[in-house]
Design a protein around this motif. Structure first.
Motif: not given
Ligand code: BGC
Length: 467
Positions: A145, A260, A264, A268, A357, A366
């Motif tokens: 991540q 989602q 977020i 982004i 977030f 994840w």
């Molecule tokens: C998400 C993505 C997001 C990203 C932002 C990921 O864990 O799955 O959709 O753009 O984090 O840091």
């Protein structure tokens, strides 16, 4: 194990994980670059709002396919070769998007990149989890991540640089070729996952690789454990959808959805557009504010890497979700009131939102989907949870611009705030705490049909059950 060898082993396995996490870097880069490229593409091809949404959506559409096919692929050709396939897809897709002679070619190139992202987003955490020693698994999986956020940050920096130089979207896409080639080359140097090798009955090779990963000759107990887990037959699709696995699968898919639908990627992917709506007149300053977002995303994720094992998943998740709800409500209010300071309020709220977030859903999704599924069903169940994440990503980001037009920014962000509140309620009842518990114990708790919230409880051990 002597301390020196232990730290050697930690260093080697961290390096191996970091290289695999280049797939995460590409995931971040290729999803983040679009917010800048979208500002330039209309100079070359006429594109409507719907077409802009399709360009963003094509990657996500590809990622859905990629994630669904990953389980089979990783089992068939191995984790290492799957990562090589991922890198090749990145290279081909990037080449097509870079030299596109029409919007259709951009769509095709970006869809191929999407397939690569989908496969990579499944395979990198899986590979890392399989080579990592138990005590480092959380940290190393979260490294992926971290790589995603670094990729996003790099894409924002490139967006900014190109705006300054009046550069082109073609070059922006082309830069993604560098990490893609790096991933392809570096994967040749990495070992195959010992777990996959044991599964394919290549025991000697698995032993050699595990000895290198653990910097120890004493790896037979671990090989034995792997063999034991492999005695369980892969579950059929029917078993996955029957109790008690069904409810864990639902949890994984819900976490993908929650990550989602709480908005977020409206930030982004579309931050420069949001900042322009909030009152930043020049594209350059809107993109500069976006770089700030990318930066705090990396720093807050670093915090998660170091503290996720110490503070636990639930406390981080709840503080993050509450922060996300409040900052989205603040953003909505800023747009509603239209004050002189609206643009700065918008920046403040988006920063708070991103921090919230990053310490919660960013890292936790994840990690948790690589923890909660019993080995028997991990390939298919994890694939479905990752698919859910990409599907809802697709839904949210392909409707956001239309929602802005129909509802206006204030109502749109209030809606995402409300979804955060609903997510808090769901997670309160169903999210387990998986800190400091072995995967085997989680699996045991699931088979004992404990309520989802309790599957991470070490006290529900076999020994306690008979008492
Ligand atoms: C998400 C993505 C997001 C990203 C932002 C990921 O864990 O799955 O959709 O753009 O984090 O840091």
């Amino acid at each position: 194990m002597p301390h020196g060898l232990q730290s050697h082993s930690a260093l080697y396995v961290s390096l191996v994980s970091a290289i695999a996490a280049v797939a995460g870097l590409l995931f971040g880069f290729d999803t983040g670059i679009i917010s800048g490229a979208l500002l330039f593409i209309p100079n070359t091809f006429p594109v409507s709002t719907a077409m802009q949404e399709a360009i963003v959506g094509s990657v996500l559409f590809g990622a859905m396919f990629g994630s669904l096919s990953s389980g089979k692929l990783t089992d068939l050709v191995g984790r290492k070769r799957t990562m090589l396939i991922t890198a090749s897809f990145f290279i081909v897709g990037t080449a097509i998007a870079t030299f596109a002679a029409s919007v259709t070619s951009i769509l095709i190139g970006r869809s191929i990149i999407g397939v690569a992202i989908g496969i990579g987003s499944y395979t990198a955490p899986l590979y890392i989890a399989e080579v990592a020693p138990v005590n480092m698994r959380g940290k190393l999986v979260t490294l992926n991540q971290l790589a995603i956020t670094i990729g996003i940050f790099c894409s924002y920096l490139i967006n900014y640089t190109f705006i300054q130089m009046e550069g082109s979207w073609r070059l922006m896409f082309a830069i993604g070729m560098i990490p893609a080639v790096l991933l392809a080359v570096a994967m040749f140097l990495l070992p195959e996952s010992p777990r996959w090798l044991v599964k394919k009955n290549k025991i000697e090779k698995a032993i050699r690789i595990l000895q290198r990963l653990r910097q120890s000759n004493n790896v037979l107990p671990e090989i034995h454990d792997i063999k034991n887990t492999l005695r369980l037959k892969e579950a059929s699709l029917k078993q996955i959808f029957s109790a008690p696995i069904r409810s864990v699968l639902f949890l994984g898919m819900m976490l993908g959805l929650i990550q989602q639908v709480t908005g977020i990627n409206t930030i982004i992917y579309y931050a420069p557009i949001i900042f322009q709506l909030a009152g930043f007149e020049s594209t350059t300053s809107a993109i500069a504010a976006t770089i700030g977002i990318g930066f705090v995303n990396v720093i807050a994720t670093l915090f998660a890497v170091f503290y996720i094992d110490r503070l636990g998943r639930r406390p981080l998740l709840f503080s993050g979700l509450v922060g996300m709800a409040l900052s989205l409500a603040g953003l909505s209010l800023a747009f509603q009131l239209q004050l002189d300071v609206t643009k700065w309020l918008a920046v403040l709220c988006t920063f708070l939102y991103i921090i919230s977030f990053a310490i919660s859903l960013g890292a936790i999704l994840w990690l948790v989907v690589s923890e909660i599924f019993p080995l028997q069903v991990r390939a298919s169940a994890m694939g479905l949870a990752v698919f859910s994440c990409w599907f809802w990503n697709f839904v949210v980001s392909s409707t956001f611009l239309s929602l802005l037009t129909i509802l206006g920014p204030s109502l749109t962000f209030m809606m995402y705030a409300a979804l955060c509140v609903l997510s808090i309620v769901y997670c309160y009842f169903f999210m387990p705490e998986t800190q400091n518990i072995s995967l085997e114990k989680i699996e045991e708790n699931i088979h004992k049909k404990l309520p989802l919230r309790e599957i991470g409880q070490p006290s529900y051990s076999v020994a306690n059950v008979g008492k």
